[in-house]
Design a protein around this motif. Sequence first.
Motif, mmCIF file in Angstrom:
data_model
loop_
_atom_site.group_PDB
_atom_site.id
_atom_site.type_symbol
_atom_site.label_atom_id
_atom_site.label_comp_id
_atom_site.label_asym_id
_atom_site.label_seq_id
_atom_site.Cartn_x
_atom_site.Cartn_y
_atom_site.Cartn_z
ATOM 1 N N ASP A 1 0.825 -1.194 0.000
ATOM 2 C CA ASP A 1 0.000 0.000 0.000
ATOM 3 C C ASP A 1 0.873 1.262 0.000
ATOM 4 O OD1 ASP A 1 -2.938 0.712 0.329
ATOM 5 O OD2 ASP A 1 -1.935 2.022 1.798
ATOM 6 N N ARG A 2 1.893 1.264 0.846
ATOM 7 C CA ARG A 2 2.772 2.442 0.968
ATOM 8 C C ARG A 2 3.501 2.695 -0.363
ATOM 9 N NH1 ARG A 2 7.944 2.936 1.672
ATOM 10 N NH2 ARG A 2 8.268 0.744 2.136
ATOM 11 N N ARG A 3 4.065 1.610 -0.928
ATOM 12 C CA ARG A 3 4.855 1.799 -2.153
ATOM 13 C C ARG A 3 3.989 2.219 -3.333
ATOM 14 N NH1 ARG A 3 9.297 -2.948 -2.130
ATOM 15 N NH2 ARG A 3 9.305 -2.538 -4.366
ATOM 16 N N VAL A 4 2.802 1.631 -3.441
ATOM 17 C CA VAL A 4 1.928 1.993 -4.564
ATOM 18 C C VAL A 4 1.517 3.462 -4.438
ATOM 19 C CG1 VAL A 4 -0.334 1.605 -5.634
ATOM 20 C CG2 VAL A 4 1.074 -0.347 -4.944
ATOM 21 N N ARG A 5 1.184 3.881 -3.218
ATOM 22 C CA ARG A 5 0.734 5.283 -3.035
ATOM 23 C C ARG A 5 1.879 6.268 -3.294
ATOM 24 N NH1 ARG A 5 -4.420 5.407 -1.692
ATOM 25 N NH2 ARG A 5 -5.199 3.357 -1.077
ATOM 26 N N GLU A 6 3.087 5.853 -2.915
ATOM 27 C CA GLU A 6 4.259 6.704 -3.161
ATOM 28 C C GLU A 6 4.457 6.917 -4.672
ATOM 29 O OE1 GLU A 6 7.316 5.593 0.147
ATOM 30 O OE2 GLU A 6 8.235 5.320 -1.845
ATOM 31 N N VAL A 7 4.406 5.795 -5.399
ATOM 32 C CA VAL A 7 4.594 5.856 -6.863
ATOM 33 C C VAL A 7 3.454 6.638 -7.513
ATOM 34 C CG1 VAL A 7 4.547 4.445 -8.955
ATOM 35 C CG2 VAL A 7 5.971 3.770 -7.040
ATOM 36 N N LEU B 1 -1.097 10.074 -9.961
ATOM 37 C CA LEU B 1 -2.163 9.095 -10.224
ATOM 38 C C LEU B 1 -3.033 8.862 -8.990
ATOM 39 C CD1 LEU B 1 -0.074 6.426 -12.206
ATOM 40 C CD2 LEU B 1 -1.909 7.849 -13.149
ATOM 41 N N THR B 2 -2.762 9.581 -7.907
ATOM 42 C CA THR B 2 -3.437 9.318 -6.634
ATOM 43 C C THR B 2 -4.960 9.342 -6.777
ATOM 44 O OG1 THR B 2 -1.557 10.303 -5.553
ATOM 45 C CG2 THR B 2 -3.527 10.025 -4.198
ATOM 46 N N GLU B 3 -5.459 10.311 -7.535
ATOM 47 C CA GLU B 3 -6.926 10.449 -7.670
ATOM 48 C C GLU B 3 -7.524 9.322 -8.513
ATOM 49 O OE1 GLU B 3 -8.343 13.171 -6.152
ATOM 50 O OE2 GLU B 3 -6.276 13.388 -5.433
#
Length: 362
Positions: free
Chosen positions: A111-117, A123-125
Amino acid sequence: MTELSLRGLRKSFGGHEAIHGVDLDIPSGEFVVFVGPSGCGKSTLLRLIAGLEDISAGELSIDGAVVNALPPAKRGVAMVFQSYALYPHMTVFENIAFGLTLKRRDKAEVDRRVREVAATLELTELLERLPRELSGGQRQRVAIGRAIVRQPKVFLFDEPLSNLDASLRTQMRGEIANLHERLPDVTMIYVTHDQVEAMTLADRIVVLRDGRVEQVGRPLELYHQPANLFVAGFIGAPSMNFLAVQVSAAAEGGLACRFGEGLETTLPLGIGGAPEGVKTLGIRPEHLEEHPEGALAVTVERVENLGESHLVHARLPGGATLIARGSGAVEAKAGAKLRYALPPGHVHLFLEDGRSAAARQL
Ligand code: ATP
């Protein structure tokens, strides 16, 4: 820090040899672009590095270890394809997370790595959307995100921007350049047939033709000192003008040359040995200077005013054509007579076999 070394790399498909023995060293963190016309073997070379094709002969080393027999997943490389290759039934989050989930990483870490990338690629939204709910540029960013999240040592891009329209390509080109700056230790290899991408992204460009390397060099090195006719014609748009030129002798102050009917001049160039014979003179459109006493007397055939610049398509008395580029607009009409000068610092001369004569500018 990851270094790549290609030694005599060959690839045959059945009886057809697509890569004829490529030698290349790519230092850590370098951005290398493979360019060349369709079918020259750029994608095949990239796929050999990725491990998606078997190497027929030669050695591929990553960080000093030969990896010919290693499967793609063990090479520390990540590839981004032209077609994006996203899983259509997975959300953006799941697509980016896929490689990590496969490796059974801890859920909180994934979860942390995907959100960071996702944050890096804006792409967060969009994390809960499906690929079909995204634009082409957003899909390509997801594909890049999926590659980055695996923290590869080597990034391989296979024409990643080809499916995008012109303005999006320019924007994504900038994003890839930024990515390279943010990941200075990651080696990047990028395949394209778009020379603007090659010139703007590359630390070094590798020009390929028929499965062979024609020249390797920094972008401006290839532009200013092409090794042969092929590279000279491939780098630069519109292409370099080529004119057959009869060199009769070394004369006072240069080479006595004749091209077209009645066009004689002394080019301020020196080449070693006996210079006599039919050579090819190369001059880029942007280096031709309109001048009342210029050596090239031409008849204008067509003018293209592009706004910030113009192109004059013209013909020499012997029938050869050339293109000259100037700034701003031009009024010249078809049929007008103009003369162009050949500025000494920008004239290239190629020998009978196509190699640059590496002419000395006198
Ligand atoms: P493009 O810009 O059109 O993608 P490319 O430079 O990437 O071209 P490659 O796809 O590497 O070229 O192909 C190089 C040569 O190898 C071509 O002649 C092609 O037809 C051949 N080739 C590529 N893949 C295969 C394959 N799987 N089987 C047989 N021949 C192949």
